[in-house]
Write a protein that holds these residues in place. Structure first.
Motif, PDB file in Angstrom:
ATOM      1  N   GLU A  73      19.197   6.196  32.269  1.00  0.00           N
ATOM      2  CA  GLU A  73      20.392   6.454  32.479  1.00  0.00           C
ATOM      3  C   GLU A  73      21.363   5.104  32.346  1.00  0.00           C
ATOM      4  O   GLU A  73      22.523   5.056  32.456  1.00  0.00           O
ATOM      5  N   ASP A  74      20.623   3.968  32.958  1.00  0.00           N
ATOM      6  CA  ASP A  74      21.340   3.057  33.618  1.00  0.00           C
ATOM      7  C   ASP A  74      23.250   2.425  33.054  1.00  0.00           C
ATOM      8  O   ASP A  74      22.622   2.506  31.548  1.00  0.00           O
ATOM      9  N   THR A  75      23.596   1.639  33.790  1.00  0.00           N
ATOM     10  CA  THR A  75      24.946   1.696  32.526  1.00  0.00           C
ATOM     11  C   THR A  75      25.080   0.376  31.847  1.00  0.00           C
ATOM     12  O   THR A  75      25.980  -0.152  31.066  1.00  0.00           O
ATOM     13  N   SER A  76      23.906   0.047  32.063  1.00  0.00           N
ATOM     14  CA  SER A  76      23.404  -1.376  30.793  1.00  0.00           C
ATOM     15  C   SER A  76      22.609  -0.980  30.102  1.00  0.00           C
ATOM     16  O   SER A  76      21.745  -0.814  29.891  1.00  0.00           O
ATOM     17  N   SER A  77      22.732  -1.097  28.303  1.00  0.00           N
ATOM     18  CA  SER A  77      22.001  -0.442  27.222  1.00  0.00           C
ATOM     19  C   SER A  77      21.046  -1.106  26.956  1.00  0.00           C
ATOM     20  O   SER A  77      19.452  -0.621  27.010  1.00  0.00           O
ATOM     21  N   ALA A  78      20.900  -2.295  27.238  1.00  0.00           N
ATOM     22  CA  ALA A  78      19.460  -3.283  27.830  1.00  0.00           C
ATOM     23  C   ALA A  78      18.590  -3.224  28.248  1.00  0.00           C
ATOM     24  O   ALA A  78      17.178  -2.663  27.931  1.00  0.00           O
ATOM     25  N   VAL A  79      19.143  -2.490  29.488  1.00  0.00           N
ATOM     26  CA  VAL A  79      18.244  -2.138  30.574  1.00  0.00           C
ATOM     27  C   VAL A  79      17.640  -0.473  30.512  1.00  0.00           C
ATOM     28  O   VAL A  79      16.467  -0.364  30.301  1.00  0.00           O
ATOM     29  N   SER A  80      18.087   0.456  30.191  1.00  0.00           N
ATOM     30  CA  SER A  80      17.650   1.382  29.478  1.00  0.00           C
ATOM     31  C   SER A  80      16.603   1.445  28.365  1.00  0.00           C
ATOM     32  O   SER A  80      15.797   2.545  28.370  1.00  0.00           O
ATOM     33  N   HIS A  81      16.909   1.222  27.472  1.00  0.00           N
ATOM     34  CA  HIS A  81      16.118   0.936  26.607  1.00  0.00           C
ATOM     35  C   HIS A  81      14.619   0.484  27.165  1.00  0.00           C
ATOM     36  O   HIS A  81      13.984   0.990  26.244  1.00  0.00           O
TER      37      HIS A  81
END
Length: 409
Positions: free
Chosen positions: A349-357
């Protein structure tokens, strides 16, 4: 200097240690101004004795451009007051001294006297006195001859790096003393300083980060030959944080990290790592770190976990990718694999979609590794692979190392 008296009063009153009291009357300090020049302000106007001195000193400070002899007499009087080692006057006298420091006689005898007093203040239990001593020393670094004289304070300054409240001033002062003079430190102090600088690579203040990394590089470059064996432990510890800060948002930190990483690899005589760094193959470099020793891979993993909570997106992304690589080297170590998975779950659930994916994809791969059975044959295969990757560093392969060196040259 508008607002200066209130800042000075705050420094004096706020820095008094618990259980001690600021004197009710600023007798010696008030006498200082009275002996040098009549004051225009008196307590009879409703001001407290200390406020009278603060306002009067501000008045004298503003007059410095036209009354240098006055400020010089004040500075020498304060120095004398600090030399008496009267505890209750040290803090206010030091606070005033910082503001008139440039009017002191800094000939060899005068410089030694000033440094002796400031050195004692650096070791004080009162943080405000330590802060004021650092402020004074930073002012004195404008004089190159004083910077060289300050080399004797290095050991005291290293101890202050653990104080988060004054670490910025401390690391800046060490930078001026060591970096600007290419100073060669005794081996024990070098080792102590390297250990103290390592946590500062991850400091919240980018200036502290940058100066710490550059100072670390300078120490490695100028290390004594006889100290090289003792320095290998902190240098090996530096490889991982320096690798991560090669992905920092601050480009100056990135450049400093890359140069320092290469410097450390050269110091450790790791030609394999040097080649990867020079060709900018950072992730291959990380793979080598993990492949060297399985027990060390688990250690590297635990040290890398903190970068998953970095406020910088590039560092979190690099940490997730590193976790995936570490997982492949930890097959059969269920506890370590679970540690990675738990950490990655929080990033979904990271604020960055790149990190969460990336965290989700890595988690799927590691779950699959967890479910795999790890047989004795697979364990032996992994050990052979690691032995092959690290073959230049195995004992008994000196001939192979020499042959490789000849081919490369």
């Amino acid at each position: 200097m508008e607002g200066w008296p209130s800042r000075l009063e705050k420094a004096v009153r706020g820095g008094v240690p618990t259980g001690s009291h600021l004197p009710n009357s600023p007798g010696p300090l008030a006498g200082c101004w009275g002996k040098t020049r009549p004051l225009c302000i008196s307590p009879g106007r409703g001001l407290s004795p200390w406020t009278t001195v603060f306002v009067s000193f501000s008045h004298a400070r503003r007059m410095c451009c036209v009354s240098i002899p006055l400020c010089s007499q004040i500075a020498h009087y304060l120095l004398w007051l600090l030399s008496t080692q009267e505890p209750r006057w040290e803090l206010p006298a030091l606070a005033f001294l910082v503001e008139v420091l440039e009017w002191l006689d800094l000939s060899e005898r005068g410089a030694n006297r000033v440094l002796q007093i400031l050195s004692r203040q650096l070791q004080s239990e009162c943080r405000e006195r330590r802060r004021l001593a650092l402020r004074a020393l930073l002012k004195l670094t404008d004089d190159p001859s004083m910077t060289k004289t300050m080399q004797s304070l290095t050991e005291s300054l290293v101890e202050l790096l653990w104080d988060g409240e004054i670490v910025i001033m401390t690391v800046m002062l060490l930078n001026s003393i060591i970096l600007d003079n290419d100073m060669l430190l005794p081996s024990p102090i070098t080792l102590q300083l390297l250990e103290a600088l390592l946590p500062l690579f991850d400091h919240d203040n980018s200036q502290v980060q940058l100066i710490s990394i550059l100072l670390f590089q300078t120490l490695v470059t100028h290390a004594e030959e006889k100290a090289k064996m003792a320095l290998k432990t902190p240098l090996r510890k530096s490889l991982l944080p320096l690798f991560f800060h090669c992905h920092d948002e601050n480009q100056r930190v990135v450049q400093a990290s890359q140069k320092t990483l290469l410097c450390v690899a050269e110091f450790l005589k790791r030609r394999d790592l040097e080649r990867l760094l020079k060709s900018k193959k950072l992730w291959k470099f990380a793979e080598f770190l993990l492949a060297e020793d399985r027990s060390r891979a688990a250690e590297q993993l635990r040290r890398a976990l903190r970068y998953l909570q970095s406020p910088q997106e590039p560092l979190r992304e690099a940490a997730v990718r590193f976790m995936g690589m570490a997982g492949r080297h930890l097959r059969g170590q269920q506890q370590e694999l679970q540690l990675i998975c738990t950490a990655l779950e929080r990033l979904m659930e990271d604020t960055s979609s790149a990190v969460s994916h990336l965290a989700l994809e890595t988690l799927h791969v590691l779950r699959a590794i967890q479910r795999q059975r790890y047989s004795a044959i697979q364990r032996l295969q992994d050990q052979l692979r690691r032995a092959w990757r690290t073959r230049p560093h195995l004992s008994g392969l000196g001939c192979l190392r020499c042959r490789m060196t000849e081919e490369e040259s």
